[in-house]
Enzyme design. Structure first.
Site, PDB file in Angstrom:
ATOM      1  N   ARG A 222       0.872  -1.175   0.000  1.00  0.00           N
ATOM      2  CA  ARG A 222       0.000   0.000   0.000  1.00  0.00           C
ATOM      3  C   ARG A 222       0.912   1.229   0.000  1.00  0.00           C
ATOM      4  O   ARG A 222       2.039   1.182   0.505  1.00  0.00           O
ATOM      5  CB  ARG A 222      -0.889   0.028   1.245  1.00  0.00           C
ATOM      6  CG  ARG A 222      -1.801  -1.179   1.413  1.00  0.00           C
ATOM      7  CD  ARG A 222      -2.596  -1.060   2.707  1.00  0.00           C
ATOM      8  NE  ARG A 222      -3.523  -2.179   2.909  1.00  0.00           N
ATOM      9  CZ  ARG A 222      -3.254  -3.280   3.586  1.00  0.00           C
ATOM     10  NH1 ARG A 222      -2.050  -3.419   4.162  1.00  0.00           N
ATOM     11  NH2 ARG A 222      -4.142  -4.246   3.720  1.00  0.00           N
TER      12      ARG A 222
ATOM     13  N   LYS B  58      -2.249  -2.116   8.046  1.00  0.00           N
ATOM     14  CA  LYS B  58      -3.435  -1.580   8.707  1.00  0.00           C
ATOM     15  C   LYS B  58      -3.542  -2.126  10.131  1.00  0.00           C
ATOM     16  O   LYS B  58      -3.267  -3.289  10.376  1.00  0.00           O
ATOM     17  CB  LYS B  58      -4.692  -1.948   7.916  1.00  0.00           C
ATOM     18  CG  LYS B  58      -4.836  -1.193   6.601  1.00  0.00           C
ATOM     19  CD  LYS B  58      -6.164  -1.517   5.941  1.00  0.00           C
ATOM     20  CE  LYS B  58      -6.370  -0.675   4.691  1.00  0.00           C
ATOM     21  NZ  LYS B  58      -7.675  -0.966   4.043  1.00  0.00           N
TER      22      LYS B  58
ATOM     23  N   HIS C  83      -1.980   2.304  -5.931  1.00  0.00           N
ATOM     24  CA  HIS C  83      -2.685   1.048  -5.674  1.00  0.00           C
ATOM     25  C   HIS C  83      -2.743   0.170  -6.922  1.00  0.00           C
ATOM     26  O   HIS C  83      -2.887  -1.059  -6.816  1.00  0.00           O
ATOM     27  CB  HIS C  83      -4.099   1.331  -5.175  1.00  0.00           C
ATOM     28  CG  HIS C  83      -4.744   0.157  -4.519  1.00  0.00           C
ATOM     29  ND1 HIS C  83      -4.445  -0.244  -3.243  1.00  0.00           N
ATOM     30  CD2 HIS C  83      -5.667  -0.729  -4.978  1.00  0.00           C
ATOM     31  CE1 HIS C  83      -5.152  -1.315  -2.935  1.00  0.00           C
ATOM     32  NE2 HIS C  83      -5.903  -1.628  -3.966  1.00  0.00           N
TER      33      HIS C  83
ATOM     34  N   TYR D  40      -9.048  -8.033  -5.626  1.00  0.00           N
ATOM     35  CA  TYR D  40      -7.930  -7.490  -6.375  1.00  0.00           C
ATOM     36  C   TYR D  40      -7.611  -8.302  -7.633  1.00  0.00           C
ATOM     37  O   TYR D  40      -6.869  -7.846  -8.488  1.00  0.00           O
ATOM     38  CB  TYR D  40      -6.670  -7.459  -5.498  1.00  0.00           C
ATOM     39  CG  TYR D  40      -6.725  -6.454  -4.397  1.00  0.00           C
ATOM     40  CD1 TYR D  40      -6.141  -5.204  -4.543  1.00  0.00           C
ATOM     41  CD2 TYR D  40      -7.368  -6.753  -3.207  1.00  0.00           C
ATOM     42  CE1 TYR D  40      -6.199  -4.277  -3.524  1.00  0.00           C
ATOM     43  CE2 TYR D  40      -7.432  -5.830  -2.177  1.00  0.00           C
ATOM     44  CZ  TYR D  40      -6.846  -4.600  -2.345  1.00  0.00           C
ATOM     45  OH  TYR D  40      -6.908  -3.687  -1.324  1.00  0.00           O
TER      46      TYR D  40
ATOM     47  N   ARG E  29      -0.097  -2.369  -6.768  1.00  0.00           N
ATOM     48  CA  ARG E  29      -0.446  -3.444  -5.810  1.00  0.00           C
ATOM     49  C   ARG E  29      -1.397  -4.438  -6.473  1.00  0.00           C
ATOM     50  O   ARG E  29      -1.233  -5.659  -6.346  1.00  0.00           O
ATOM     51  CB  ARG E  29      -1.070  -2.810  -4.559  1.00  0.00           C
ATOM     52  CG  ARG E  29      -1.558  -3.790  -3.486  1.00  0.00           C
ATOM     53  CD  ARG E  29      -1.945  -2.966  -2.256  1.00  0.00           C
ATOM     54  NE  ARG E  29      -2.778  -3.687  -1.306  1.00  0.00           N
ATOM     55  CZ  ARG E  29      -2.304  -4.440  -0.311  1.00  0.00           C
ATOM     56  NH1 ARG E  29      -0.999  -4.609  -0.184  1.00  0.00           N
ATOM     57  NH2 ARG E  29      -3.131  -5.024   0.533  1.00  0.00           N
TER      58      ARG E  29
ATOM     59  N   HIS F   8      -3.938  -9.243   3.894  1.00  0.00           N
ATOM     60  CA  HIS F   8      -5.389  -9.248   4.061  1.00  0.00           C
ATOM     61  C   HIS F   8      -5.791 -10.246   5.147  1.00  0.00           C
ATOM     62  O   HIS F   8      -5.297 -11.379   5.164  1.00  0.00           O
ATOM     63  CB  HIS F   8      -6.079  -9.654   2.753  1.00  0.00           C
ATOM     64  CG  HIS F   8      -5.994  -8.616   1.686  1.00  0.00           C
ATOM     65  ND1 HIS F   8      -6.085  -8.913   0.345  1.00  0.00           N
ATOM     66  CD2 HIS F   8      -5.823  -7.272   1.762  1.00  0.00           C
ATOM     67  CE1 HIS F   8      -5.976  -7.812  -0.358  1.00  0.00           C
ATOM     68  NE2 HIS F   8      -5.818  -6.798   0.477  1.00  0.00           N
TER      69      HIS F   8
END
Length: 300
Positions: free
Chosen positions: A148, A172, A244, A279, A247, A270
């Site tokens: 990211r 995250k 992004h 994705y 990614r 994730h």
């Protein structure tokens, strides 16, 4: 006690109890502040403890004329979370968002760059400037590791474990993961780190930050967006891309070359495999090849 008190209390809860990142907390808070602004503009004097479903519904009707369905769904989700927190803390007993449904949205996948397009973007970088070597290393890292943009700009020198072939990423919710890094990506990072970065007047608080701006501070996400968009314009790329996109391309290209979904999930960081699937833009030809190559009855 007014809205500001409860918003601040909610922010502390998101950060400390749920471990969410600063950016995520800011986004959650922004949705509540939009509701506050609506109340102020319409001279509706009501606290977060007394606001009812009818008033919240008026706000949703108002906001629906300004944003798309996806943004509207996010705002509704954010407000539901806020009022659920107030119930959790015994500030109120009901959730005024309980019966308000989110609009249905379709999953829109971002564009994927081909390997030739990625090569063209990197080839367009002006390596005669100090920033050029940095930009090449950044794009190689974005695509080579599937990061990211927030993970890229916060990457530290102490996070590089090249001897082991990994870099440590803080994603995250401040969750750490180790991502494998190819030798070619290591090479370009090393060129920048050893030959260019030492010439930048580094600010003390960013002494361990890998990618620096020309003033010796941490790069912003917006700056990385600008760098990529300028390169896209330079080569005449018609696709709308962002950091992004690299990614997304990383995940798609890995899958197309035989990587399993679980491995890609771990590298992207994730929690759910379902998130990873968003994705992966798969065409039918590739799925047919998977069936023909992997199904036990393929030759019967």
């Amino acid at each position: 006690m007014d809205w500001k008190f409860y918003i601040k209390s909610y922010q502390s809860y998101l950060k400390i109890e749920r471990g969410l990142s600063k950016n995520t907390v800011t986004n959650y808070s922004f949705d509540i502040e939009r509701l506050c602004l609506f109340l102020e503009q319409n001279k509706i004097d009501v606290s977060p403890l007394k606001i009812n479903e009818e008033t919240v519904q008026q706000f949703i009707y108002f906001i629906s004329a300004q944003v798309n369905a996806r943004s509207q769904a996010r705002i509704i989700s954010g407000l539901k979370s806020f009022f659920s927190y107030l119930i959790f803390e015994d500030y109120r007993s009901d959730n005024p968002m309980e019966l308000i449904e989110s609009p249905k949205t379709t999953r829109k996948l971002p564009d994927t760059l081909s390997l030739d397009e990625i090569d063209a973007l990197i080839a367009a970088i002006d390596l005669s400037s100090k920033e050029g070597e940095r930009n090449r290393a950044m794009l190689e890292t974005l695509y080579g590791c599937g990061l990211r943009v927030s993970e890229l700009v916060s990457l530290k020198i102490s996070d590089l474990f090249f001897d082991e072939g990994f870099i440590k990423i803080t994603g995250k919710g401040n969750k750490e993961r180790f991502v494998p890094i190819a030798s070619v990506t290591q090479k370009y990072i090393t060129i920048y780190k050893d030959n260019v970065r030492p010439e930048v007047p580094v600010k003390k608080e960013f002494s361990d930050t890998l990618f620096l701006n020309r003033r010796g501070g941490q790069l912003t996400r917006a700056m990385v967006f600008t760098i990529i968009n300028n390169l896209a314009t330079q080569i005449g790329l018609k696709k709308k891309i962002s950091p992004h996109t690299f990614r997304h391309s990383f995940a798609t290209h890995l899958l197309e070359n035989g990587a399993d979904l679980r491995s890609i999930q771990l590298m992207l960081g994730h929690e759910s495999i379902t998130t990873t699937e968003i994705y992966l833009h798969l065409d039918r030809k590739f799925l047919t090849e998977v069936l023909e190559n992997c199904h036990p009855r393929k030759n019967m």
